[in-house]
Design a protein around this motif. Structure first.
Motif, PDB file in Angstrom:
ATOM      1  N   ASP A 259      -1.243  10.577   4.435  1.00  0.00           N
ATOM      2  CA  ASP A 259      -0.452   9.442   3.940  1.00  0.00           C
ATOM      3  C   ASP A 259      -0.972   8.129   4.510  1.00  0.00           C
ATOM      4  O   ASP A 259      -1.143   7.140   3.788  1.00  0.00           O
ATOM      5  CB  ASP A 259       1.025   9.617   4.310  1.00  0.00           C
ATOM      6  CG  ASP A 259       1.718  10.662   3.447  1.00  0.00           C
ATOM      7  OD1 ASP A 259       1.193  10.961   2.351  1.00  0.00           O
ATOM      8  OD2 ASP A 259       2.772  11.180   3.862  1.00  0.00           O
ATOM      9  N   VAL A 260      -1.215   8.113   5.819  1.00  0.00           N
ATOM     10  CA  VAL A 260      -1.700   6.891   6.455  1.00  0.00           C
ATOM     11  C   VAL A 260      -3.113   6.564   5.990  1.00  0.00           C
ATOM     12  O   VAL A 260      -3.441   5.397   5.735  1.00  0.00           O
ATOM     13  CB  VAL A 260      -1.642   7.020   7.996  1.00  0.00           C
ATOM     14  CG1 VAL A 260      -2.269   5.804   8.659  1.00  0.00           C
ATOM     15  CG2 VAL A 260      -0.199   7.177   8.462  1.00  0.00           C
TER      16      VAL A 260
ATOM     17  N   GLN B 147      -4.384   7.111   3.177  1.00  0.00           N
ATOM     18  CA  GLN B 147      -4.342   6.576   1.820  1.00  0.00           C
ATOM     19  C   GLN B 147      -3.768   5.164   1.791  1.00  0.00           C
ATOM     20  O   GLN B 147      -4.276   4.291   1.086  1.00  0.00           O
ATOM     21  CB  GLN B 147      -3.519   7.487   0.926  1.00  0.00           C
ATOM     22  CG  GLN B 147      -3.543   7.097  -0.553  1.00  0.00           C
ATOM     23  CD  GLN B 147      -2.863   8.137  -1.412  1.00  0.00           C
ATOM     24  OE1 GLN B 147      -1.835   8.689  -1.041  1.00  0.00           O
ATOM     25  NE2 GLN B 147      -3.436   8.412  -2.578  1.00  0.00           N
ATOM     26  N   SER B 148      -2.714   4.909   2.571  1.00  0.00           N
ATOM     27  CA  SER B 148      -2.066   3.592   2.533  1.00  0.00           C
ATOM     28  C   SER B 148      -2.789   2.554   3.385  1.00  0.00           C
ATOM     29  O   SER B 148      -2.724   1.355   3.112  1.00  0.00           O
ATOM     30  CB  SER B 148      -0.618   3.721   3.027  1.00  0.00           C
ATOM     31  OG  SER B 148      -0.576   4.036   4.418  1.00  0.00           O
ATOM     32  N   GLY B 149      -3.485   3.021   4.450  1.00  0.00           N
ATOM     33  CA  GLY B 149      -4.169   2.091   5.344  1.00  0.00           C
ATOM     34  C   GLY B 149      -3.256   1.418   6.344  1.00  0.00           C
ATOM     35  O   GLY B 149      -3.671   0.506   7.056  1.00  0.00           O
ATOM     36  N   THR B 150      -1.990   1.862   6.420  1.00  0.00           N
ATOM     37  CA  THR B 150      -1.023   1.256   7.338  1.00  0.00           C
ATOM     38  C   THR B 150      -0.224   2.342   8.048  1.00  0.00           C
ATOM     39  O   THR B 150       0.239   3.298   7.404  1.00  0.00           O
ATOM     40  CB  THR B 150      -0.050   0.334   6.580  1.00  0.00           C
ATOM     41  OG1 THR B 150      -0.787  -0.668   5.883  1.00  0.00           O
ATOM     42  CG2 THR B 150       0.910  -0.350   7.539  1.00  0.00           C
ATOM     43  N   ASN B 151      -0.070   2.210   9.346  1.00  0.00           N
ATOM     44  CA  ASN B 151       0.761   3.124  10.120  1.00  0.00           C
ATOM     45  C   ASN B 151       2.096   2.436  10.401  1.00  0.00           C
ATOM     46  O   ASN B 151       2.132   1.323  10.930  1.00  0.00           O
ATOM     47  CB  ASN B 151       0.075   3.482  11.441  1.00  0.00           C
ATOM     48  CG  ASN B 151       0.911   4.408  12.297  1.00  0.00           C
ATOM     49  OD1 ASN B 151       1.599   5.294  11.787  1.00  0.00           O
ATOM     50  ND2 ASN B 151       0.867   4.207  13.614  1.00  0.00           N
TER      51      ASN B 151
ATOM     52  N   ARG C 232       4.380  -1.789  12.632  1.00  0.00           N
ATOM     53  CA  ARG C 232       3.358  -1.405  11.664  1.00  0.00           C
ATOM     54  C   ARG C 232       2.040  -2.034  12.080  1.00  0.00           C
ATOM     55  O   ARG C 232       2.020  -3.120  12.660  1.00  0.00           O
ATOM     56  CB  ARG C 232       3.739  -1.799  10.233  1.00  0.00           C
ATOM     57  CG  ARG C 232       3.830  -3.287   9.961  1.00  0.00           C
ATOM     58  CD  ARG C 232       4.032  -3.538   8.475  1.00  0.00           C
ATOM     59  NE  ARG C 232       5.191  -2.827   7.952  1.00  0.00           N
ATOM     60  CZ  ARG C 232       5.276  -2.366   6.707  1.00  0.00           C
ATOM     61  NH1 ARG C 232       4.259  -2.539   5.871  1.00  0.00           N
ATOM     62  NH2 ARG C 232       6.358  -1.754   6.296  1.00  0.00           N
TER      63      ARG C 232
ATOM     64  N   ARG D 201      -7.004   1.906   8.896  1.00  0.00           N
ATOM     65  CA  ARG D 201      -7.968   2.251   7.839  1.00  0.00           C
ATOM     66  C   ARG D 201      -9.123   3.006   8.490  1.00  0.00           C
ATOM     67  O   ARG D 201      -9.880   2.431   9.270  1.00  0.00           O
ATOM     68  CB  ARG D 201      -8.462   0.990   7.128  1.00  0.00           C
ATOM     69  CG  ARG D 201      -7.351   0.229   6.426  1.00  0.00           C
ATOM     70  CD  ARG D 201      -7.869  -0.874   5.514  1.00  0.00           C
ATOM     71  NE  ARG D 201      -6.785  -1.535   4.819  1.00  0.00           N
ATOM     72  CZ  ARG D 201      -6.195  -1.077   3.713  1.00  0.00           C
ATOM     73  NH1 ARG D 201      -6.645   0.047   3.188  1.00  0.00           N
ATOM     74  NH2 ARG D 201      -5.209  -1.722   3.149  1.00  0.00           N
TER      75      ARG D 201
ATOM     76  N   ARG E 266      -5.532  16.142  -1.574  1.00  0.00           N
ATOM     77  CA  ARG E 266      -5.452  14.795  -1.013  1.00  0.00           C
ATOM     78  C   ARG E 266      -6.755  14.355  -0.354  1.00  0.00           C
ATOM     79  O   ARG E 266      -6.966  13.157  -0.148  1.00  0.00           O
ATOM     80  CB  ARG E 266      -4.311  14.731   0.016  1.00  0.00           C
ATOM     81  CG  ARG E 266      -2.929  15.005  -0.576  1.00  0.00           C
ATOM     82  CD  ARG E 266      -2.420  13.832  -1.376  1.00  0.00           C
ATOM     83  NE  ARG E 266      -2.259  12.671  -0.527  1.00  0.00           N
ATOM     84  CZ  ARG E 266      -1.210  12.479   0.273  1.00  0.00           C
ATOM     85  NH1 ARG E 266      -0.245  13.379   0.343  1.00  0.00           N
ATOM     86  NH2 ARG E 266      -1.139  11.390   1.008  1.00  0.00           N
TER      87      ARG E 266
ATOM     88  N   ARG F  56      -5.966  12.379  -9.745  1.00  0.00           N
ATOM     89  CA  ARG F  56      -6.718  12.068  -8.533  1.00  0.00           C
ATOM     90  C   ARG F  56      -8.158  12.564  -8.619  1.00  0.00           C
ATOM     91  O   ARG F  56      -9.078  11.938  -8.087  1.00  0.00           O
ATOM     92  CB  ARG F  56      -6.013  12.657  -7.313  1.00  0.00           C
ATOM     93  CG  ARG F  56      -6.602  12.195  -5.983  1.00  0.00           C
ATOM     94  CD  ARG F  56      -5.801  12.690  -4.806  1.00  0.00           C
ATOM     95  NE  ARG F  56      -4.570  11.947  -4.640  1.00  0.00           N
ATOM     96  CZ  ARG F  56      -3.352  12.482  -4.645  1.00  0.00           C
ATOM     97  NH1 ARG F  56      -3.204  13.778  -4.841  1.00  0.00           N
ATOM     98  NH2 ARG F  56      -2.294  11.736  -4.465  1.00  0.00           N
TER      99      ARG F  56
END
Length: 334
Positions: free
Chosen positions: A150-151, A153-157, A167, A171, A192, A273
């Protein structure tokens, strides 16, 4: 300090090296899953590629390796805004790691000694702008793998616990490796990962001898060995940087988009995907080859990497996933 084995000196394993190079060109591909025998150079390839890449520029002391002071999180409390250089980070994520260690949590020591509520960054912060390597990913707890994907893919923790709301950028290229004999990943997790590679111990005697020869030379006279392969690594580095620069201008004909969709339909992959990753990988390979636009040959090369791990199991088809992809390519691409 141990010098990483040169990337160019790795013998064979062409698919694994190609997948690593493609993620270096386009980190948004979604990481690489490498399944295969022990001792086939999986972790060596990750560290070698990171050592090959140019160093990153970062603000000194920034816990997330930010290049600019304004990008460093408020909770970092920087002492200065000095810019330094460091090698591309490669962070190992051990088995049995806790979620707090991965994402970060309340700094207990500061809370007890100073009465301050402060954030202690985790492994995701250290891996920002680099690589996060998970050996035996198939033995990692599923909720940790879900979190990592998840992180990635989003590039943000994002951390919301113990009164903290934090946050920060995260990346990184996620590289997972494992031995299929010790268990497989769930299909939902397999899908994924952007690219997947199966590696085998070489069966060719000459190839095995060359592996021994190069490793022996590396261990007995590291300096001479690094000089011998330094030129090759420099050439590879230049090719990757040139591909990064050319990626945005790489053309994508409509026929290629159609071929991506037809391949995915022919293989019965779920969702979109698969073709999205296939297209990104083909564009990265075209840029690496110096081509002005993506061609069918690029799709042929990357399709096994992007689609093999997304196939549904067919009990009536004894062919492996690689053979099924090859058969679909013959039908779709001719």
């Amino acid at each position: 300090m141990i010098t990483a084995f040169p990337f160019s000196a790795i013998v064979g394993q062409a698919d694994m090296k190609r997948a690593m190079i493609l993620t270096a060109i386009d980190p948004g591909l979604g990481g690489v899953l490498v399944f295969g025998d022990r001792g086939t150079g999986k972790s060596t390839a990750v560290r070698a590629l990171a050592a090959l890449l140019p160093p990153i520029r970062q603000v000194a002391g920034c816990p997330v390796n930010s290049e600019r002071a304004e990008d460093c999180p408020d909770w970092a409390a920087l002492d200065s805004h000095e810019i330094t250089e460091r090698p591309t980070p490669v962070i190992d994520l051990p088995l049995g790691v806790t979620e707090d260690r991965v994402t970060g949590a309340l700094d207990i020591e500061r809370a007890l000694t100073r009465g301050e509520k402060a954030f202690e960054p985790g492994l995701l912060a250290r891996a920002n702008r680099g690589y996060l390597y998970v050996d035996e990913v198939n033995l990692l707890e599923d909720h940790i793998v879900d979190l990592l994907l998840d992180v990635a893919q989003s590039g943000t923790n994002i951390v919301e616990r113990e009164g903290l709301s934090v946050r920060h950028p995260a990346r990184f290229v996620l590289v997972g490796s494992g031995n299929p004999e010790e268990g497989e990943l769930r299909p939902q997790l397999l899908d994924r990962f952007g690219l997947s590679v199966e590696v085998r111990s070489p069966a060719d005697i000459e190839e095995r001898v060359e592996v021994i020869r190069r490793r022996h030379a590396y261990e007995t006279d590291t300096t001479a060995f690094m000089e011998r392969w330094g030129t090759e690594d420099a050439r590879e580095r230049d090719a990757i940087l040139a591909a990064r620069a050319a990626l945005a201008q790489t053309g994508t004909p409509e026929a290629i988009l159609t071929d991506c969709a037809r391949l995915s339909v022919a293989l019965g992959t779920d969702g979109l995907r698969g073709e999205l990753t296939l297209l990104r990988a083909a564009r990265a390979l075209a840029a690496y080859d110096g081509a002005a636009q993506v061609a069918p040959v690029h799709l042929r090369t990357v399709a096994p990497l992007a689609l093999s791990h997304r196939l549904r199991r067919d009990p009536l088809d004894e062919a492996g996933s690689g053979a099924r992809v090859a058969r679909a390519m013959a039908e779709v691409l001719g």
